[in-house]
Design a protein around this motif. Structure first.
Motif, mmCIF file in Angstrom:
data_model
loop_
_atom_site.group_PDB
_atom_site.id
_atom_site.type_symbol
_atom_site.label_atom_id
_atom_site.label_comp_id
_atom_site.label_asym_id
_atom_site.label_seq_id
_atom_site.Cartn_x
_atom_site.Cartn_y
_atom_site.Cartn_z
ATOM 1 N N GLY A 28 3.077 109.948 93.246
ATOM 2 C CA GLY A 28 3.922 108.766 93.377
ATOM 3 C C GLY A 28 4.855 108.780 94.568
ATOM 4 N N THR A 29 4.699 109.773 95.442
ATOM 5 C CA THR A 29 5.574 109.853 96.615
ATOM 6 C C THR A 29 4.743 109.862 97.895
ATOM 7 N N LEU A 30 5.397 109.546 98.979
ATOM 8 C CA LEU A 30 4.784 109.613 100.300
ATOM 9 C C LEU A 30 5.658 110.474 101.189
ATOM 10 N N ASP A 31 5.027 111.374 101.907
ATOM 11 C CA ASP A 31 5.776 112.110 102.922
ATOM 12 C C ASP A 31 5.300 111.635 104.289
ATOM 13 N N ILE A 32 5.968 112.064 105.318
ATOM 14 C CA ILE A 32 5.671 111.560 106.662
ATOM 15 C C ILE A 32 4.247 111.884 107.076
ATOM 16 N N GLY A 33 3.716 113.011 106.662
ATOM 17 C CA GLY A 33 2.347 113.381 107.004
ATOM 18 C C GLY A 33 1.334 112.403 106.422
ATOM 19 N N LEU A 34 1.537 112.008 105.180
ATOM 20 C CA LEU A 34 0.637 111.040 104.548
ATOM 21 C C LEU A 34 0.705 109.684 105.237
ATOM 22 N N VAL A 35 1.909 109.275 105.587
ATOM 23 C CA VAL A 35 2.085 107.986 106.264
ATOM 24 C C VAL A 35 1.420 108.032 107.643
ATOM 25 N N LYS A 36 1.614 109.123 108.379
ATOM 26 C CA LYS A 36 0.993 109.259 109.702
ATOM 27 C C LYS A 36 -0.523 109.212 109.605
ATOM 28 N N ARG A 37 -1.093 109.927 108.648
ATOM 29 C CA ARG A 37 -2.556 109.926 108.500
ATOM 30 C C ARG A 37 -3.075 108.537 108.161
#
Length: 119
Positions: A78-87
């Motif tokens: 249920g969370t997003l980190d910057i790496g997931l957003v970048k990918r």
């Protein structure tokens, strides 16, 4: 601890909404094509109408991006980190879109020139 589905649901809802907009745009493209067949216009007008195709493609890509973010959030508790957003952003396939996401700004508006290809 229960998974918070806020981000997943938000991005899924945005994806669905944008996909509906893209579908409406595709319908307008079809209508514009029919109108142009029955009422020919100068080349300049055809170039302007071609912008509708670009708009629909961008809306479709935003829907796909939101879908990727929803899926990433769901797979990450249920969370997003910057790496997931970048990918998710880097996976965009529309010309220049991933670069604009990376650079954080708009590029100059590209003028369409040359031959028009209508749907």
């Amino acid at each position: 601890m229960a998974t918070d589905h806020t981000l997943e649901n938000l991005f899924l809802g945005l994806s669905d909404e944008l996909a509906c907009w893209a579908l409406a745009g595709e319908g307008l493209q079809h209508l514009a094509g029919q109108l142009l067949e029955s009422h020919p216009r100068p080349t300049e007008a055809l170039v302007e109408v071609q912008q509708l195709d670009a708009l629909v493609q961008h809306i479709e890509q935003m829907a796909v991006l939101c879908g990727r973010l929803s899926t990433a959030a769901a797979a990450n508790g249920g969370t997003l980190d910057i790496g997931l957003v970048k990918r998710a952003a880097e996976a965009s396939t529309l010309s220049g879109l991933a670069q604009r996401f990376h650079s954080g700004g708009r590029t100059a508006v590209v003028e369409l020139t040359g031959e028009c290809e209508l749907w």
